[in-house]
Design an enzyme around this catalytic site. Structure first.
Site, PDB file in Angstrom:
ATOM      1  N   PRO A   1      -4.474 -12.186   0.622  1.00  0.00           N
ATOM      2  CA  PRO A   1      -5.024 -11.423   1.739  1.00  0.00           C
ATOM      3  C   PRO A   1      -4.565  -9.965   1.729  1.00  0.00           C
ATOM      4  CG  PRO A   1      -3.515 -13.150   2.523  1.00  0.00           C
ATOM      5  CD  PRO A   1      -3.534 -13.238   1.037  1.00  0.00           C
ATOM      6  N   ASP A   2      -5.411  -9.058   2.225  1.00  0.00           N
ATOM      7  CA  ASP A   2      -4.994  -7.656   2.354  1.00  0.00           C
ATOM      8  C   ASP A   2      -4.318  -7.454   3.711  1.00  0.00           C
ATOM      9  OD1 ASP A   2      -7.115  -7.661   4.114  1.00  0.00           O
ATOM     10  OD2 ASP A   2      -8.398  -6.341   2.933  1.00  0.00           O
ATOM     11  N   PHE A   3      -4.040  -6.198   4.068  1.00  0.00           N
ATOM     12  CA  PHE A   3      -3.387  -5.923   5.353  1.00  0.00           C
ATOM     13  C   PHE A   3      -4.419  -5.629   6.441  1.00  0.00           C
ATOM     14  CE2 PHE A   3       1.103  -4.265   3.997  1.00  0.00           C
ATOM     15  CZ  PHE A   3       1.480  -5.563   3.739  1.00  0.00           C
ATOM     16  N   ARG A   4      -5.400  -4.766   6.078  1.00  0.00           N
ATOM     17  CA  ARG A   4      -6.248  -4.207   7.140  1.00  0.00           C
ATOM     18  C   ARG A   4      -7.701  -4.670   7.084  1.00  0.00           C
ATOM     19  NH1 ARG A   4      -2.648  -0.786   5.335  1.00  0.00           N
ATOM     20  NH2 ARG A   4      -1.072  -0.055   6.789  1.00  0.00           N
TER      21      ARG A   4
ATOM     22  N   ASN B   1      -0.242  -1.909  -4.832  1.00  0.00           N
ATOM     23  CA  ASN B   1      -0.014  -3.350  -4.740  1.00  0.00           C
ATOM     24  C   ASN B   1       1.367  -3.726  -5.264  1.00  0.00           C
ATOM     25  OD1 ASN B   1      -2.499  -3.558  -3.678  1.00  0.00           O
ATOM     26  ND2 ASN B   1      -3.497  -4.319  -5.530  1.00  0.00           N
ATOM     27  N   ILE B   2       1.837  -4.839  -4.739  1.00  0.00           N
ATOM     28  CA  ILE B   2       3.174  -5.310  -5.084  1.00  0.00           C
ATOM     29  C   ILE B   2       3.059  -6.637  -5.831  1.00  0.00           C
ATOM     30  CG2 ILE B   2       4.312  -4.143  -3.170  1.00  0.00           C
ATOM     31  CD1 ILE B   2       4.085  -6.864  -1.638  1.00  0.00           C
ATOM     32  N   ASP B   3       1.826  -6.982  -6.256  1.00  0.00           N
ATOM     33  CA  ASP B   3       1.594  -8.336  -6.766  1.00  0.00           C
ATOM     34  C   ASP B   3       1.695  -8.486  -8.286  1.00  0.00           C
ATOM     35  OD1 ASP B   3      -0.828  -7.245  -7.659  1.00  0.00           O
ATOM     36  OD2 ASP B   3      -1.945  -7.984  -5.933  1.00  0.00           O
TER      37      ASP B   3
ATOM     38  N   HIS C   1       4.443   1.647  -4.551  1.00  0.00           N
ATOM     39  CA  HIS C   1       5.157   0.965  -3.466  1.00  0.00           C
ATOM     40  C   HIS C   1       6.114  -0.105  -4.010  1.00  0.00           C
ATOM     41  CE1 HIS C   1       1.849   2.232  -0.381  1.00  0.00           C
ATOM     42  NE2 HIS C   1       2.681   3.193  -0.658  1.00  0.00           N
TER      43      HIS C   1
ATOM     44  N   CYS D   1      23.701 -12.233  -1.249  1.00  0.00           N
ATOM     45  CA  CYS D   1      24.556 -11.956  -2.396  1.00  0.00           C
ATOM     46  C   CYS D   1      25.936 -12.578  -2.137  1.00  0.00           C
ATOM     47  CB  CYS D   1      24.603 -10.440  -2.477  1.00  0.00           C
ATOM     48  SG  CYS D   1      25.876  -9.697  -3.396  1.00  0.00           S
TER      49      CYS D   1
ATOM     50  N   THR E   1      -8.772   0.118  -1.278  1.00  0.00           N
ATOM     51  CA  THR E   1      -7.694   0.602  -0.417  1.00  0.00           C
ATOM     52  C   THR E   1      -8.284   1.303   0.797  1.00  0.00           C
ATOM     53  OG1 THR E   1      -5.893   2.231  -0.187  1.00  0.00           O
ATOM     54  CG2 THR E   1      -7.400   2.561  -2.031  1.00  0.00           C
ATOM     55  N   SER E   2      -7.617   1.116   1.950  1.00  0.00           N
ATOM     56  CA  SER E   2      -8.078   1.767   3.177  1.00  0.00           C
ATOM     57  C   SER E   2      -7.626   3.225   3.210  1.00  0.00           C
ATOM     58  CB  SER E   2      -7.533   1.008   4.394  1.00  0.00           C
ATOM     59  OG  SER E   2      -6.117   1.018   4.377  1.00  0.00           O
TER      60      SER E   2
ATOM     61  N   ASN F   1     -14.906   0.410  -1.725  1.00  0.00           N
ATOM     62  CA  ASN F   1     -14.133  -0.248  -0.668  1.00  0.00           C
ATOM     63  C   ASN F   1     -15.080  -0.751   0.419  1.00  0.00           C
ATOM     64  OD1 ASN F   1     -11.280  -0.751   0.071  1.00  0.00           O
ATOM     65  ND2 ASN F   1     -11.896   0.243   1.975  1.00  0.00           N
TER      66      ASN F   1
ATOM     67  N   LEU G   1     -16.564  -4.566  -4.743  1.00  0.00           N
ATOM     68  CA  LEU G   1     -15.673  -4.490  -5.912  1.00  0.00           C
ATOM     69  C   LEU G   1     -16.117  -5.417  -7.048  1.00  0.00           C
ATOM     70  CD1 LEU G   1     -12.239  -4.258  -4.099  1.00  0.00           C
ATOM     71  CD2 LEU G   1     -13.105  -2.608  -5.758  1.00  0.00           C
TER      72      LEU G   1
HETATM   73  P1  CNA Z   1      -5.294  -2.332   3.183  1.00  0.00           P
HETATM   74  O1  CNA Z   1      -4.969  -1.287   4.190  1.00  0.00           O
HETATM   75  O2  CNA Z   1      -5.188  -3.757   3.589  1.00  0.00           O
HETATM   76  O3  CNA Z   1      -6.791  -2.032   2.692  1.00  0.00           O
HETATM   77  C1  CNA Z   1      -7.474  -2.863   1.808  1.00  0.00           C
HETATM   78  C2  CNA Z   1      -8.915  -2.438   1.802  1.00  0.00           C
HETATM   79  O4  CNA Z   1      -9.602  -3.213   0.832  1.00  0.00           O
HETATM   80  C3  CNA Z   1      -9.624  -2.657   3.139  1.00  0.00           C
HETATM   81  O5  CNA Z   1     -10.173  -1.436   3.598  1.00  0.00           O
HETATM   82  C4  CNA Z   1     -10.695  -3.702   2.829  1.00  0.00           C
HETATM   83  O6  CNA Z   1     -11.915  -3.424   3.484  1.00  0.00           O
HETATM   84  C5  CNA Z   1     -10.878  -3.537   1.337  1.00  0.00           C
HETATM   85  N1  CNA Z   1     -11.297  -4.776   0.674  1.00  0.00           N
HETATM   86  C6  CNA Z   1     -10.702  -5.989   0.737  1.00  0.00           C
HETATM   87  N2  CNA Z   1     -11.341  -6.873  -0.041  1.00  0.00           N
HETATM   88  C7  CNA Z   1     -12.393  -6.200  -0.598  1.00  0.00           C
HETATM   89  C8  CNA Z   1     -13.419  -6.571  -1.492  1.00  0.00           C
HETATM   90  N3  CNA Z   1     -13.503  -7.820  -1.986  1.00  0.00           N
HETATM   91  N4  CNA Z   1     -14.341  -5.635  -1.847  1.00  0.00           N
HETATM   92  C9  CNA Z   1     -14.255  -4.362  -1.357  1.00  0.00           C
HETATM   93  N5  CNA Z   1     -13.270  -3.955  -0.524  1.00  0.00           N
HETATM   94  C10 CNA Z   1     -12.365  -4.858  -0.154  1.00  0.00           C
HETATM   95  O7  CNA Z   1      -4.438  -2.169   1.868  1.00  0.00           O
HETATM   96  P2  CNA Z   1      -3.973  -0.843   1.119  1.00  0.00           P
HETATM   97  O8  CNA Z   1      -3.694  -1.243  -0.261  1.00  0.00           O
HETATM   98  O9  CNA Z   1      -4.880   0.286   1.388  1.00  0.00           O
HETATM   99  O10 CNA Z   1      -2.630  -0.522   1.916  1.00  0.00           O
HETATM  100  C11 CNA Z   1      -1.498  -0.243   1.284  1.00  0.00           C
HETATM  101  C12 CNA Z   1      -0.416  -1.326   1.471  1.00  0.00           C
HETATM  102  C13 CNA Z   1      -0.942  -2.735   1.484  1.00  0.00           C
HETATM  103  C14 CNA Z   1       0.466  -1.265   0.290  1.00  0.00           C
HETATM  104  O11 CNA Z   1       1.738  -0.889   0.680  1.00  0.00           O
HETATM  105  C15 CNA Z   1       0.511  -2.667  -0.329  1.00  0.00           C
HETATM  106  O12 CNA Z   1       1.783  -2.990  -0.796  1.00  0.00           O
HETATM  107  C16 CNA Z   1       0.103  -3.564   0.762  1.00  0.00           C
HETATM  108  N6  CNA Z   1      -0.458  -4.864   0.340  1.00  0.00           N
HETATM  109  C17 CNA Z   1      -0.466  -5.269  -0.960  1.00  0.00           C
HETATM  110  C18 CNA Z   1      -0.980  -6.479  -1.315  1.00  0.00           C
HETATM  111  C19 CNA Z   1      -0.961  -6.897  -2.777  1.00  0.00           C
HETATM  112  O13 CNA Z   1      -0.068  -6.476  -3.510  1.00  0.00           O
HETATM  113  N7  CNA Z   1      -1.939  -7.670  -3.234  1.00  0.00           N
HETATM  114  C20 CNA Z   1      -1.520  -7.337  -0.344  1.00  0.00           C
HETATM  115  C21 CNA Z   1      -1.491  -6.922   0.994  1.00  0.00           C
HETATM  116  C22 CNA Z   1      -0.958  -5.677   1.317  1.00  0.00           C
END
Ligand code: CNA
Length: 258
Positions: free
Chosen positions: A29-32, A98-100, A115, A156, A196-197, A221, A238
């Site tokens: 899952p994403d954050f936003r 991403n941190i994954d 990050h 630790c 990314t948002s 996005n 995407l």
């Molecule tokens: P965010 O703010 O959650 O934005 C993600 C964006 O991706 C959103 O605007 C969504 O609309 C868009 N989105 C999601 N799925 C799709 C798709 N299938 N097709 C098109 N668009 C899509 O995340 P950001 O990366 O902008 O924010 C930065 C943070 C989130 C970083 O510090 C990360 O470490 C952190 N994060 C990372 C992960 C990971 O590593 N996979 C997961 C969740 C959060």
């Protein structure tokens, strides 16, 4: 998408900047986004350094099913498409928020994690290091977080809590990775902003460096971003992006991909 593909073909320096959206296609899952972690109450405390220092169990409860399940996921279509671009000599590097660790799993070699990631953890008290695998083993022994009292915090020998090398809100970004990300953004004539948002600064400011130098930025996005009005192309899907790249840059005959 044809405009984006033609721009990549004609560019001398292409860079990709990725966010959580590229990994929702793998089930993370994403954050936003609509199903994002930030829909949960208190989610912003999970990756906040002041809260971690006050009470590390907030992080370990919130991150248990996110960060420590990451080893189970495999790269998705965008990770594969970016590896293909690198193989075709069309990608200078990937700047990822991403941190994954999925770009590395897909085989991409120039990945700049602005990050950080959880691959290493450090003790907040004495600085001792532990690997992701060591922390996962400790968490397995400690058991799943249940109820308010049942949160195990890996510690630790000195008693200090281990914190992942993920950049929390309130912390500085990893200097080397961010400097390289700035360099790539400045020299890019095409930047691909993917999933990314663009709301977390300073990373969210990187596409503006490309724009300021006269480069073209393409955004893929689902939701709007603050730079949509300035980009050369704006797309939502995407999977469509990945399909277009994979079709335009076929793998060399006989080559096997992961
Ligand atoms: P965010 O703010 O959650 O934005 C993600 C964006 O991706 C959103 O605007 C969504 O609309 C868009 N989105 C999601 N799925 C799709 C798709 N299938 N097709 C098109 N668009 C899509 O995340 P950001 O990366 O902008 O924010 C930065 C943070 C989130 C970083 O510090 C990360 O470490 C952190 N994060 C990372 C992960 C990971 O590593 N996979 C997961 C969740 C959060």
């Amino acid at each position: 998408m044809q405009k984006l593909i033609e721009a990549v073909r004609g560019a001398r320096h292409v860079v990709a900047m990725t966010g959580a959206g590229v990994s929702t296609l793998c089930g993370i899952p994403d954050f936003r986004g609509p199903q994002g972690l930030y829909k949960q109450p208190d989610a912003e405390r999970i990756f906040d350094i002041d809260w971690f220092d006050r009470d590390p169990s907030i992080y370990y409860r919130g991150a248990f099913d996110i960060v420590y399940a990451l080893a189970d996921y495999t790269p998705g279509p965008v990770h594969v498409a970016l590896k293909r671009l690198e193989d075709a000599g069309k990608l200078d590097g990937i700047i990822t928020q991403n941190i994954d660790m999925l770009h590395q799993k897909a085989g991409s070699s120039h990945v700049y994690e602005v990050h950080g990631s959880g691959i290493l953890h450090h003790c907040r008290r004495c600085g001792a290091e532990a690997t992701f695998g060591e922390i996962v083993a400790m968490l397995k022994k400690g058991g799943r977080p249940e109820g308010s009292a049942g949160v195990f915090v890996p510690r630790c020998k000195c008693g200090g809590p281990y914190k992942p090398d993920i950049t929390f809100f309130g912390e500085a970004l990893p200097e080397e990775a961010f400097l390289k990300a700035q360099e790539l953004s400045i020299s890019a004539d095409v930047m691909l902003v993917l999933g990314t948002s663009l709301t977390v600064f300073p990373a969210a400011g990187l596409p503006r460096l490309t724009l300021q130098r006269g480069g073209n930025v393409f955004v893929v996005n689902a939701q709007p971003t603050p730079i949509d009005d300035f980009c050369a192309g704006r797309y939502e899907d995407l999977s469509e992006f990945a399909d277009a790249v994979l079709a335009a840059f076929p793998a060399p005959a006989g080559e096997k991909e992961s």
